[in-house]
Design a protein around this motif. Structure first.
Motif, mmCIF file in Angstrom:
data_model
loop_
_atom_site.group_PDB
_atom_site.id
_atom_site.type_symbol
_atom_site.label_atom_id
_atom_site.label_comp_id
_atom_site.label_asym_id
_atom_site.label_seq_id
_atom_site.Cartn_x
_atom_site.Cartn_y
_atom_site.Cartn_z
ATOM 1 N N MET A 1 13.184 -11.760 1.695
ATOM 2 C CA MET A 1 12.666 -12.088 0.361
ATOM 3 C C MET A 1 11.206 -11.672 0.251
ATOM 4 N N ALA A 2 10.847 -11.012 -0.831
ATOM 5 C CA ALA A 2 9.480 -10.547 -1.034
ATOM 6 C C ALA A 2 8.514 -11.723 -1.129
ATOM 7 N N LYS A 3 7.292 -11.497 -0.641
ATOM 8 C CA LYS A 3 6.282 -12.548 -0.705
ATOM 9 C C LYS A 3 5.888 -12.825 -2.142
ATOM 10 N N ILE A 4 5.748 -11.768 -2.950
ATOM 11 C CA ILE A 4 5.418 -11.925 -4.369
ATOM 12 C C ILE A 4 6.538 -11.317 -5.203
ATOM 13 N N LYS B 1 5.392 -16.690 -2.461
ATOM 14 C CA LYS B 1 5.884 -17.569 -1.411
ATOM 15 C C LYS B 1 4.749 -17.909 -0.453
ATOM 16 N N SER B 2 4.756 -19.162 0.032
ATOM 17 C CA SER B 2 3.777 -19.569 1.044
ATOM 18 C C SER B 2 4.459 -19.930 2.361
ATOM 19 N N SER B 3 5.754 -20.179 2.303
ATOM 20 C CA SER B 3 6.570 -20.393 3.499
ATOM 21 C C SER B 3 8.028 -20.194 3.078
ATOM 22 N N ALA C 1 8.787 -22.649 0.044
ATOM 23 C CA ALA C 1 7.690 -23.052 -0.837
ATOM 24 C C ALA C 1 7.098 -21.855 -1.571
ATOM 25 N N PHE C 2 6.665 -22.093 -2.795
ATOM 26 C CA PHE C 2 6.086 -21.038 -3.616
ATOM 27 C C PHE C 2 5.170 -21.654 -4.659
ATOM 28 N N HIS C 3 4.374 -20.814 -5.283
ATOM 29 C CA HIS C 3 3.548 -21.274 -6.390
ATOM 30 C C HIS C 3 3.393 -20.154 -7.409
ATOM 31 N N ARG D 1 4.884 -29.089 -0.110
ATOM 32 C CA ARG D 1 4.869 -28.058 0.925
ATOM 33 C C ARG D 1 3.952 -26.897 0.533
ATOM 34 N N SER D 2 3.980 -26.515 -0.734
ATOM 35 C CA SER D 2 3.146 -25.410 -1.197
ATOM 36 C C SER D 2 1.660 -25.740 -1.068
#
Length: 490
Positions: free
Chosen positions: A1-4, A22-24, A27-29, A316-317
């Motif tokens: 899965m892409a980070k952004i 994604k941060s983990s 988790a994402f923001h 988590r984020s």
């Protein structure tokens, strides 16, 4: 899965884009959100459903800008879905082909049931509730997703969108015809023969605009839409005022923004009729919908589109991005639970408060990334706006207040005045503030001591593995809840 990842949703009325990082693993923001009122379906319902040239050009140019934003943010993956307008239009291939040829973007046209499902996935993962029906009012259609015991039971789409009904009925001043059309369409829901929840999770611009108007009318203290909850019966008057408004000045007075003037009366009329027919008692406003549902289906494709149990994406984020030491955070969380359990015979609080105390203990120091001084105030403001998903408004306000009054005197009634309607009793907040203060005091030197807490009558004995002057002197300064005494032994 892409980070952004960029998600674009082409609706009948608006085109929306979110860019998520994604941060983990789960988790994402959100790092960007852009909306364009392209009205791609404008004029189509009076022309055999065919998309018209000017709206298609607006949509094409907006897509071009969206992709420029996505590229600048270094998104490695772009997912674009289209809903009612493109799935209904006989000439949709003209637009789809042009976008693919000139912009290199493949648009996935999803059916109504899939659109409803995406809304359900977003709501069931990112809102704190287990039994509800989502209602997503768009320009061409309205989607319903029924959730029972935290699982999606059924999804359905009906052709009752704001732009569709505006062109077919409202522009012709045929209000009764619109009412009958909506009620006739809703019969398909009753034919499903499933239990209809009394709670609606409202998705879409029209429903969010209604919620903003309600928040304004009651001077709601928290400027956050996602998770805002209201009782239908207490707000029927305002809902009817929006429907009956004669001009834009009246809509403005009610708190409706200018970009909603063109369809808000139709959207409110549709929503009000649905609430009446489904006998809805409570509405929870959702700030998430199809876009977030598409994203979640992608990152959760190997887990049945659900987060793991006891996982909170917001917590988590924040920890991924702002915690300085994961081991310290884990210690504070575990120690908070121990303190809560030891003092339970005295405070008698429900276990949900333990969960909030643990979260507050883990997040208490994230404000140091902004400024070490006034860290509690920094974190307080950050939490009110930073716990975006899976939190009731009352929960985020409680967590923020627990942190604000950690390592301080206990909160007074005056301290709780602004948010009193979202907070529990004064005594409950005093206990929670004391417990986090005790938690932080015990670990002042970051040594993560193995501590035992023993309560006998009203005396809490704190057994530490070795003596610490800094802990002892700090304990003497703590303000204690009524009837509690503490003693340190080593």
């Amino acid at each position: 899965m892409a980070k952004i990842t960029t998600i674009i949703d082409i609706g009948s009325n608006s085109m929306r884009m979110v860019v998520l990082q994604k941060s983990s693993r789960f988790a994402f923001h959100l790092i960007n959100e852009t909306k364009s009122r392209v009205k791609i379906s404008e004029g189509c319902y009076e022309n055999g459903g065919n998309l018209q040239e000017i709206p298609m050009n607006r949509a094409f140019n907006s897509l071009k800008s969206f992709l420029n934003i996505s590229k600048s943010l270094k998104a490695k993956k772009v997912i674009c879905v289209a809903t009612s307008a493109l799935r209904d239009a006989p000439n949709s291939k003209v637009f789809l082909s042009r976008v693919k040829k000139d912009l290199g973007l493949n648009i996935k046209v999803i059916n109504g049931e899939k659109e409803a499902y995406y809304g359900g996935v977003a709501a069931v993962n990112l809102l704190h509730n287990n039994e509800f029906v989502t209602v997503d009012i768009g320009g061409g259609s309205t989607e319903f997703c029924f959730i029972k015991e935290g699982k999606i039971e059924k999804s359905i789409s009906l052709d009752i969108g704001t732009v569709r009904l505006k062109e077919l009925f409202f522009d012709k001043n045929n209000i009764n015809g619109a009412k009958e059309y909506i009620k006739k369409s809703l019969e398909k829901i009753f034919e499903l023969e499933i239990e209809i929840p009394s709670v609606v999770v409202g998705i879409g611009g029209s429903i969010r605009a209604i919620s903003k108007a309600i928040m304004k009318s009651i001077d709601y203290p928290l400027d956050v839409l996602h998770g805002f909850t209201y009782e239908v019966s207490k707000n029927k008057k305002l809902i009817n005022l929006i429907i009956e408004s004669k001009d834009s000045d009246k809509l403005k007075d009610l708190g409706i923004k200018k970009d909603r003037f063109d369809t808000i009366k139709e959207g409110t009329f549709i929503f009000n009729t649905i609430l009446e027919e489904l006998k809805t008692k409570k509405v929870i406003t959702s700030g998430v919908g199809v876009r977030e549902g598409v994203y979640l289906c992608d990152i959760l494709r190997n887990s049945n589109h659900r987060f793991p149990s006891n996982f909170n994406v917001s917590v988590r984020s924040l920890l991924d991005r702002f915690e300085t030491d994961g081991n310290q955070s884990a210690y504070y969380g575990n120690n908070a639970a121990k303190i809560f359990e030891a003092l339970k015979p005295l405070h008698n609080l429900e276990d949900r408060y333990k969960t909030l105390l643990v979260i507050a203990s883990k997040l208490h120091s994230i404000g140091t990334t902004l400024n070490y001084y006034k860290v509690n105030d920094n974190t307080f403001n950050f939490i009110l706006n930073g716990l975006n998903y899976d939190f009731l408004h009352s929960s985020r306000v409680i967590v923020a207040h627990i942190i604000k009054f950690s390592k301080k005197s206990l909160p007074t009634r005056k301290d709780m005045e602004i948010y009193k309607d979202l907070l529990p009793s004064f005594e409950t907040m005093q206990w929670l503030s004391f417990m986090i203060s005790l938690n932080l005091t015990i670990n002042q030197d970051f040594s993560k001591p193995k501590v035992q807490y023993l309560l006998e009558d009203e005396l809490l004995t704190i057994k530490m593995p070795e003596y610490s002057f800094i802990v002892e002197s700090s304990l003497d300064k703590l303000e204690l809840p009524k009837n509690l005494e503490i003693k340190l032994v080593c």
